[in-house]
Enzyme design. Structure first.
Site, PDB file in Angstrom:
ATOM      1  N   LYS A   6       0.839  -1.212   0.000  1.00 56.31           N
ATOM      2  CA  LYS A   6       0.000   0.000   0.000  1.00 56.31           C
ATOM      3  C   LYS A   6       0.868   1.255   0.000  1.00 56.31           C
ATOM      4  O   LYS A   6       0.613   2.211  -0.744  1.00 56.31           O
ATOM      5  CB  LYS A   6      -0.933  -0.016   1.230  1.00 56.31           C
ATOM      6  CG  LYS A   6      -2.029  -1.079   1.132  1.00 56.31           C
ATOM      7  CD  LYS A   6      -2.762  -1.284   2.452  1.00 56.31           C
ATOM      8  CE  LYS A   6      -3.724  -2.457   2.358  1.00 56.31           C
ATOM      9  NZ  LYS A   6      -4.379  -2.790   3.640  1.00 56.31           N
TER      10      LYS A   6
ATOM     11  N   GLN B 190      -3.731  -1.514   9.920  1.00 57.86           N
ATOM     12  CA  GLN B 190      -3.745  -2.841   9.305  1.00 57.86           C
ATOM     13  C   GLN B 190      -4.273  -3.880  10.300  1.00 57.86           C
ATOM     14  O   GLN B 190      -3.795  -3.968  11.432  1.00 57.86           O
ATOM     15  CB  GLN B 190      -2.322  -3.214   8.837  1.00 57.86           C
ATOM     16  CG  GLN B 190      -2.246  -4.512   8.068  1.00 57.86           C
ATOM     17  CD  GLN B 190      -2.971  -4.457   6.716  1.00 57.86           C
ATOM     18  OE1 GLN B 190      -2.921  -3.468   6.000  1.00 57.86           O
ATOM     19  NE2 GLN B 190      -3.669  -5.536   6.372  1.00 57.86           N
TER      20      GLN B 190
ATOM     21  N   ASP C 188     -10.355   3.212   4.828  1.00 62.04           N
ATOM     22  CA  ASP C 188     -10.665   1.779   4.733  1.00 62.04           C
ATOM     23  C   ASP C 188     -12.181   1.547   4.761  1.00 62.04           C
ATOM     24  O   ASP C 188     -12.646   0.442   4.486  1.00 62.04           O
ATOM     25  CB  ASP C 188     -10.018   1.012   5.895  1.00 62.04           C
ATOM     26  CG  ASP C 188      -8.777   0.236   5.454  1.00 62.04           C
ATOM     27  OD1 ASP C 188      -8.666  -0.048   4.246  1.00 62.04           O
ATOM     28  OD2 ASP C 188      -7.942  -0.092   6.310  1.00 62.04           O
TER      29      ASP C 188
END
Ligand code: NDP
Length: 292
Positions: free
Chosen positions: A52, A96, A119
């Site tokens: 990412k 994460q 997200d």
């Protein structure tokens, strides 16, 4: 059978984002900035975050990677998120998953400012999604929608079966496919581990989204010929013949299923790169919203 090539489609989206960012910078506007938080030393998580961050750099998006030890107390993580929420330089925040056991996932998801929740896991964004209103869509389902759009795949009126009901993949995917509009208008069945006669549901489907995390679970005898198969699963399966000692397997038995499909995503190179492209899209969006 035609391949839904996420690598290619994801790259096209990333190239477009790079142009938009370059245009912003030429106009003297703020560079988009993603802050990514990684806790502990889970190999898969480190790989995903690394990919990412690298994708951000290639697209001209500034990224900051904050890496903490696995014994980080929850309150320290929440304080860090609060300071990122208040940092006007930061447009997007991602933490994460999975998290170490002393940290509650819900507390972390709820702590992120919904305007920086690239997200799309915060209840505000999930609520907006439910109501079909603009907000951040979780990156994986959003990436799948972008992939279907990119290839002009018709979804209207189709029977879709989504396997897996997590808040980050299966459930939002079922909502998106059932919404009115392009890449929606499906009749959706959401399946999970308590679903009876799962194979029968899958056999009825024109579109199958497999997001259960069970390698090669979906077999050829479950598939209706001509169907569209989206394989979300990524599981590391031991393979001593590989340099890394493992290989990545999807939830679909690709070699037997692919010949039956009209469209199918490979693993790797399908949904994974689209998740990253969607995350970058959300980060750019978070930055653009500040201009308004
Ligand atoms: P979760 O473990 O949170 O959810 C799995 C879901 O699958 C649950 O709803 C579970 O049911 C259901 N399930 C598990 N086993 C079965 C079964 N035998 N039959 C029917 N349903 C079953 O996983 P995620 O949603 O987070 O991820 C799913 C997969 O997608 C994983 O392999 C993950 O690595 C991958 N993934 C890939 C991404 C990408 O970018 N390509 C991004 C995110 C995830 P129940 O609710 O009843 O327990």
């Amino acid at each position: 059978m035609q391949l839904l090539d996420g690598k290619k489609a994801g790259q096209a989206i990333r190239d477009e984002i790079r142009l938009q960012v370059a245009q912003r910078l030429a106009e003297g506007k703020k560079q988009p900035h993603l802050a990514a938080i990684l806790i502990g030393h889970n190999g898969a998580s480190a790989t995903y975050v690394g990919a990412k961050v690298k994708a951000c750099e290639e697209a001209g998006i500034h990224s900051t990677l904050l890496h903490y030890e696995s014994d980080l107390p929850e309150h320290e993580l929440l304080e860090k998120i609060e300071s990122l929420n208040n940092d006007t330089e930061v447009d997007g925040i991602l933490v994460q998953l999975p998290l170490p056991k002393q940290i509650r996932e819900t507390a972390v998801i709820h702590a992120i400012d919904p305007k920086k929740d690239v997200d799309g896991f915060h209840p505000v964004n999930q609520g907006l999604l439910m109501q079909g209103q603009p907000g951040f869509i979780p990156a994986t389902p959003y990436g799948i929608i972008l992939l279907l759009k990119q290839y002009g795949v018709e979804t209207a009126g189709k029977e879709a079966v989504v396997i897996g009901r997590s808040n980050i993949v299966g459930r939002p995917m079922s909502v998106l496919l059932s919404q009115p509009g392009e890449t929606g208008n499906c009749t959706v069945t959401l399946c999970h581990s308590k679903t009876k006669n799962l194979a029968e549901h899958i056999r009825r489907a024109d579109i199958v989204v497999a997001a259960l995390g069970q390698p090669e679970f979906v077999k050829a005898d479950m598939i209706k010929p001509g169907s569209i198969v989206i394989d979300v699963g990524i599981t590391r399966v031991e393979n001593p013949s590989k340099k890394s000692g493992f290989e990545l397997k999807g939830d679909v038995d690709f070699s037997s299923v692919a010949p039956l499909c009209s469209w199918i995503t490979p693993v790797p190179g399908g949904v994974g790169p689209m998740t990253i492209a969607a995350l970058l899209q959300n980060t750019l969006q978070a930055c653009l919203q500040k201009d308004l």
